[in-house]
Design an enzyme around this catalytic site. Structure first.
Site, PDB file in Angstrom:
ATOM      1  N   GLU A  58      93.754  91.622  91.607  1.00  0.00           N
ATOM      2  CA  GLU A  58      93.798  92.374  90.346  1.00  0.00           C
ATOM      3  C   GLU A  58      93.022  93.677  90.471  1.00  0.00           C
ATOM      4  O   GLU A  58      93.462  94.739  90.027  1.00  0.00           O
ATOM      5  CB  GLU A  58      93.194  91.535  89.207  1.00  0.00           C
ATOM      6  CG  GLU A  58      93.937  90.251  88.910  1.00  0.00           C
ATOM      7  CD  GLU A  58      93.451  89.064  89.730  1.00  0.00           C
ATOM      8  OE1 GLU A  58      93.040  89.249  90.902  1.00  0.00           O
ATOM      9  OE2 GLU A  58      93.481  87.952  89.192  1.00  0.00           O
ATOM     10  N   CYS A  87      89.476  86.092  87.630  1.00  0.00           N
ATOM     11  CA  CYS A  87      88.025  85.825  87.605  1.00  0.00           C
ATOM     12  C   CYS A  87      87.347  86.755  86.597  1.00  0.00           C
ATOM     13  O   CYS A  87      87.925  87.759  86.146  1.00  0.00           O
ATOM     14  CB  CYS A  87      87.426  85.985  88.999  1.00  0.00           C
ATOM     15  SG  CYS A  87      87.122  87.693  89.482  1.00  0.00           S
ATOM     16  N   CYS A  90      87.137  90.539  87.479  1.00  0.00           N
ATOM     17  CA  CYS A  90      88.398  91.272  87.273  1.00  0.00           C
ATOM     18  C   CYS A  90      88.664  91.503  85.792  1.00  0.00           C
ATOM     19  O   CYS A  90      89.167  92.561  85.403  1.00  0.00           O
ATOM     20  CB  CYS A  90      89.555  90.527  87.921  1.00  0.00           C
ATOM     21  SG  CYS A  90      89.499  90.618  89.728  1.00  0.00           S
TER      22      CYS A  90
HETATM   23  N1  THU Z   1      91.359  85.687  93.921  1.00  0.00           N
HETATM   24  C1  THU Z   1      92.092  86.740  93.464  1.00  0.00           C
HETATM   25  O1  THU Z   1      92.494  87.623  94.241  1.00  0.00           O
HETATM   26  N2  THU Z   1      92.372  86.787  92.151  1.00  0.00           N
HETATM   27  C2  THU Z   1      92.090  85.798  91.259  1.00  0.00           C
HETATM   28  O2  THU Z   1      92.456  85.902  90.098  1.00  0.00           O
HETATM   29  C3  THU Z   1      91.337  84.621  91.685  1.00  0.00           C
HETATM   30  C4  THU Z   1      90.796  84.673  93.061  1.00  0.00           C
HETATM   31  C5  THU Z   1      91.133  85.559  95.369  1.00  0.00           C
HETATM   32  C6  THU Z   1      89.756  85.807  95.855  1.00  0.00           C
HETATM   33  C7  THU Z   1      89.758  85.021  97.155  1.00  0.00           C
HETATM   34  O3  THU Z   1      90.321  85.820  98.174  1.00  0.00           O
HETATM   35  C8  THU Z   1      90.710  83.874  96.885  1.00  0.00           C
HETATM   36  O4  THU Z   1      91.483  84.250  95.763  1.00  0.00           O
HETATM   37  C9  THU Z   1      90.024  82.555  96.613  1.00  0.00           C
HETATM   38  O5  THU Z   1      89.071  82.678  95.633  1.00  0.00           O
END
Ligand code: THU
Length: 133
Positions: A58, A87, A90
């Site tokens: 994101e 998260c 984000c």
């Molecule tokens: N992650 C994202 O890219 N976006 C989200 O909304 C949740 C988590 C990624 C971070 C990490 O590379 C992986 O997902 C596991 O947490």
């Protein structure tokens, strides 16, 4: 958001997910953001051997939009296995550039199953600057 924008966002988030660099978690995430200029910007998660340096999909998508001069976000789509919600970090970055952002959550294993939520639900009472008393 029009139906055409909705399907463009979904396709773009799924395509972005294919570019995820997630050798540590093995959890690939793609994101796409539509801006007020009609632009569509993509992002994927980019992990690092120093785990804490990981960039979420994101934030990568928003960084792409803003870097191209597009600060007004209209809608955002996120594609992952299980359609996870974004998260907290984000969510805070989203609120910097959109007050009431529709967010589509796409399950990459079941792409016809899309949840639609909104930043005001995901991040109520957001901090947007120093309080004025
Ligand atoms: N992650 C994202 O890219 N976006 C989200 O909304 C949740 C988590 C990624 C971070 C990490 O590379 C992986 O997902 C596991 O947490």
């Amino acid at each position: 958001m029009t139906e055409q924008h909705r399907s463009q966002l979904i396709a773009a988030a799924l395509a972005a997910r294919q570019r995820a660099y997630a050798p540590y978690s093995k959890f690939s995430v793609g994101a796409a953001v539509l801006t007020s200029t009609g632009g569509l910007f993509l992002g994927c998660n980019i992990e690092n051997s120093s785990y804490g340096l990981t960039i979420c999909a994101e934030r990568a998508a928003i960084a792409n939009a803003v870097s191209a001069g597009n600060r007004e976000l209209i809608a955002l789509a996120i594609a992952s296995a299980g359609a996870v919600t974004p998260c907290g970090a984000c969510r805070q970055v989203m609120v910097e550039f959109a007050k009431n952002l529709p967010v589509l959550l796409i399950d990459a294993n079941q792409t016809d199953h899309i949840l639609e939520t909104n930043l005001s639900v995901l991040l109520p009472d957001a901090f947007t600057g120093p309080f004025v008393l």
